[in-house]
Design an enzyme around this catalytic site. Structure first.
Site, short mmCIF file in Angstrom:
data_model
loop_
_atom_site.label_atom_id
_atom_site.label_comp_id
_atom_site.label_asym_id
_atom_site.label_seq_id
_atom_site.Cartn_x
_atom_site.Cartn_y
_atom_site.Cartn_z
N SER A 266 4.29 -6.55 -7.09
CA SER A 266 4.19 -5.54 -6.04
C SER A 266 3.17 -5.97 -5.00
O SER A 266 2.23 -6.70 -5.31
CB SER A 266 3.77 -4.19 -6.62
OG SER A 266 2.37 -4.14 -6.86
N ASP A 267 3.34 -5.51 -3.78
CA ASP A 267 2.24 -5.59 -2.84
C ASP A 267 1.18 -4.59 -3.30
O ASP A 267 1.40 -3.77 -4.20
CB ASP A 267 2.71 -5.30 -1.42
CG ASP A 267 1.84 -5.99 -0.38
OD1 ASP A 267 0.67 -6.28 -0.67
OD2 ASP A 267 2.34 -6.23 0.74
N TYR A 268 0.02 -4.64 -2.67
CA TYR A 268 -1.15 -3.88 -3.11
C TYR A 268 -0.84 -2.39 -3.24
O TYR A 268 -0.57 -1.72 -2.24
CB TYR A 268 -2.28 -4.12 -2.10
CG TYR A 268 -3.65 -3.68 -2.51
CD1 TYR A 268 -4.56 -4.59 -3.03
CD2 TYR A 268 -4.05 -2.36 -2.36
CE1 TYR A 268 -5.84 -4.20 -3.40
CE2 TYR A 268 -5.32 -1.96 -2.72
CZ TYR A 268 -6.21 -2.88 -3.24
OH TYR A 268 -7.48 -2.48 -3.59
#
Length: 724
Positions: A266-268
């Protein structure tokens, strides 16, 4: 580790240990900014070490340093129950200690091989600093210049983006993934992040399946085909379904159709944001939806760490699905050699070795000058003279060091950054007359600044005006409504133009800009982007003619901000604008449906002549190949490089086709008075598109073809694609 050994390890793992391998947390043991809240960092360091010790984390990100990296790995290997090594990641986007031009600028070179070389140098420096894995390259297509993250990609064109995506993956990873200097690549952001509505960061994406497949997915496929083993999910939704919980995207397409066997991270906190989207009711719901959609690793939210085991125990997440994700991350660690060599890329002696600096500085200088696009040069004002010419060097970027690197540069060695003033002074003769005046600040006037600048301009033979966007205007969370210069800089330009002294504008920018007034009308304009470590020397090479500019625009420069989104390959209209008609045609009231400076445009210090393209046949067989040849002649007084571009247009199709599409390009060097024959090969696969039925295929019929210097130049020739 063999597959049997991985399976044996999975069989021994508890559910909590499996979940731990899928959790990614910030590396507070070796934070890159330890001076920020050091007491909290010290506390967090102990917490992170305890997470490692108890098997609750499999990867840490944005830490740096080989020695403390060894300490982290030692805890993982010797103090945790199963001794599974950590994989250490960071956002290393366009350089480590040596900073190269922002990716958008480097794409202007139209040299994928250059991107491969700078990515390779970046990998050497990053792995020496204890990093195994980079969250790069960004391969998002950006067709709305209001969006700030266009700076991280390769622009608006599909082919150019595919070529640079593949080159950067190959450069980061090298020939051997297990080598000490191999840096695992992560194409991002999957998918269609660059298509956010109105260029607004994190906004919705409402897009047809055909445009998704033909425009936004190809660069990811190119990156995977080049060997990428991980992808990062995007923040945005696609047609109402967030990308980070989009099963159609992460499983149906990525796993089942493309057969991707790597890891999706995932992105942040993207899984956490499913709640804000209104797609998940709470943390447990968000965890379930993201994981079952195909999101293997959760970054920083802690949702998997807190809730995934409970979902498995409750039977809401099958153990087999959990094991599949764990298997993928263990295979990733195996692929880069961590099980056999857990201390790879964690050698303090290698980190201390600075013997590469001269070589990387030379590469940074070459990459930077190959990224500068010369838009205009009326009256051959450039190149400047190194002596015998009074030069007023004016603007807020002349002596600036803080806006050289561009967005997403965490680890650059600022002590090596070369300002424009430094580069210019190093290039001119000792007795040259070079006067320096700031004129204004980045965003605000300076008291007496314009008056001092005007006086300097009146004393000079030529003004070099360094203006543009402050660095923080582009990158993540930096969407803009008006993609113009700050008013204080525009006012300075207007005052200098009024003096009548010839004006050279050097732009520093992270996107295409809508140029206005004196900046737009300057006799010479060079687009320099953010050039990185060797900024000043590279610009001096260009301005004084030691290098003839060879870069071309990877994005269209609009007449005005209100033209956004604008891209050269827009579909044909039923009412196209004609030279003699403007009413009731596809145009704006104030401007034509065209760019101020088109995609592919750029000039150097010489002039090239194109012969008409010669086709091997007027017909292309369904399974055949068309050979296109063109001769390029250098008519100028200096050697130069030309980016020869091949465009096509499908005249009649079952879906409205773009007015032109780039299908091939070559950069060629041509000596003074010489000519070079350029050859392209075209087949039906390059003419294919996704139809209304979802099938990807070419359609027989007539096509126009250009071999030319930009997306709006050249004379068309035609050929026919025959049916089966």
């Amino acid at each position: 580790m063999s597959p049997d050994r991985i399976e044996s390890l999975i069989a021994r793992m508890t559910v909590d240990e499996k979940v731990g391998q899928l959790s990614v947390f910030a590396d507070m043991v070796r934070p890159f900014a330890p001076d920020v809240n050091p007491e909290a960092n010290a506390s967090n360091a102990e917490q992170v070490l305890e997470q490692v010790r108890t098997g609750r984390v499999g990867s840490l990100f944005n830490g740096v340093g080989a020695e403390l990296g060894r300490r982290l790995q030692q805890v993982a290997l010797e103090e945790s129950r199963l001794g599974i090594p950590l994989i250490l990641a960071s956002d290393v986007i366009h350089g480590m200690r040596t900073v190269f031009p922002i990716p958008l600028g480097e794409a202007a070179s139209f040299e994928p091989e250059l991107a491969l070389r700078t990515a390779r140098a970046t990998a050497i420096e990053a792995t020496a600093a204890g990093i195994h894995w980079t969250y790069a390259p960004a391969v998002d297509i950006a067709r709305d210049q209001r969006w700030g993250r266009g700076a991280e990609g390769a622009g608006e064109d599909v082919l150019l983006s595919c070529e640079f995506a593949a080159a950067r993956v190959r450069g980061f990873q090298g020939d051997d993934l297990k080598a000490d200097d191999s840096l695992l690549a992560t194409p991002k952001h999957f998918a269609a992040y660059g298509a956010v509505a109105a260029g607004m960061e994190y906004a919705q994406v409402d897009i047809s399946p055909q445009t998704l497949r033909d425009v936004h997915l190809p660069p990811f496929k190119a990156a995977l085909d080049a060997g990428a083993l991980s992808l990062m999910s995007a923040f945005n939704d696609i047609n109402g379904v967030p990308a980070s919980a989009n099963r159609a995207l992460l499983t149906d397409l990525l796993r089942n159709e493309w057969k991707f066997e790597g890891v999706v991270v995932s992105d942040y906190t993207a899984d956490m944001e499913l709640i804000a989207h209104g797609y998940a009711a709470d943390e447990v719901d968000a965890t379930r939806k993201a994981f079952l959609a195909g999101l293997d690793l959760s970054m920083q939210s802690g949702f998997y760490d807190q809730h995934l085991a409970g979902l498995v125990h409750a039977g809401e997440v099958p153990m087999a699905v959990l094991d599949a994700s764990v298997r993928r991350i263990l295979q990733l660690k195996e692929a880069i050699g961590l099980f056999d060599n857990p201390y790879r890329s964690l050698d303090p002696a290698r980190e201390a070795d600075q013997s590469h600096i001269a070589e990387h500085d030379a590469l940074a200088r070459d990459a930077a000058r190959r990224s500068v696009v010369l838009l205009k040069n009326d009256g051959e004002l450039l190149p400047l003279k190194k002596q015998g010419q009074k030069i007023a060097l004016i603007g807020p970027f002349v002596q600036d060091r803080e806006n050289i690197e561009g967005c997403w540069t965490l680890f650059g060695d600022k002590s090596r950054y070369v300002t424009l003033e430094t580069g210019m002074r190093a290039a001119v003769a000792a007795d040259a007359e070079l006067e320096i005046v700031a004129g204004c600040g980045l965003e605000a006037p300076l008291e007496g600044g314009i008056e001092a600048a005007v006086a300097a301009a009146q004393r000079a033979d030529v003004v070099v005006l360094a203006v543009g966007e402050p660095q923080r205007y582009s990158g993540e969370a930096q969407s803009r409504v008006e993609i113009t210069l700050p008013p204080a800089q525009q006012a300075l330009a207007e005052a200098l133009a009024a003096t009548g002294t010839p004006l050279v504008v050097v732009l520093r920018n992270g996107r295409a800009l809508a140029l206005q007034g004196a900046v737009r009308d300057a006799q010479a304009i060079a687009v320099s982007w953010y050039l990185g470590t060797q900024n000043g020397h590279a610009l001096a090479d260009i301005l004084f003619g030691d290098y003839s500019p060879s870069a071309r625009l990877p994005v269209s420069f609009p007449h005005a901000s209100g033209q956004q989104p604008y891209f050269y390959s827009h579909p044909r209209s039923g009412r196209p604008e004609l030279p003699t008609m403007s009413e009731f045609k596809s145009r704006w009231r104030e401007f034509p449906n065209a760019a101020l400076y088109a995609f592919g445009h750029g000039i150097g210090y010489t002039r090239f002549e194109y012969e008409a393209p010669r086709l091997s046949s007027a017909q292309l067989d369904w399974d055949g190949e068309l050979v296109i040849r063109t001769r390029i002649r250098n008519l100028g007084a200096v050697a130069g490089e030309e980016v020869v571009q091949l465009y096509v247009h499908d005249r009649v199709a079952s879906r409205v086709r773009p007015v032109r599409e780039l299908k091939a390009f070559q950069k060629v060097a041509v000596a003074v008075g010489a000519s070079v024959e350029v050859e392209f090969h075209l087949d039906r696969h390059q003419l294919a598109f996704t139809g209304v039925d979802g099938e990807y295929s070419a359609e027989p019929g007539l096509f126009d073809l250009w071999v030319c210097a930009s997306s709006v130049s050249g004379e068309a020739v035609s050929f026919e694609l025959l049916g089966r």
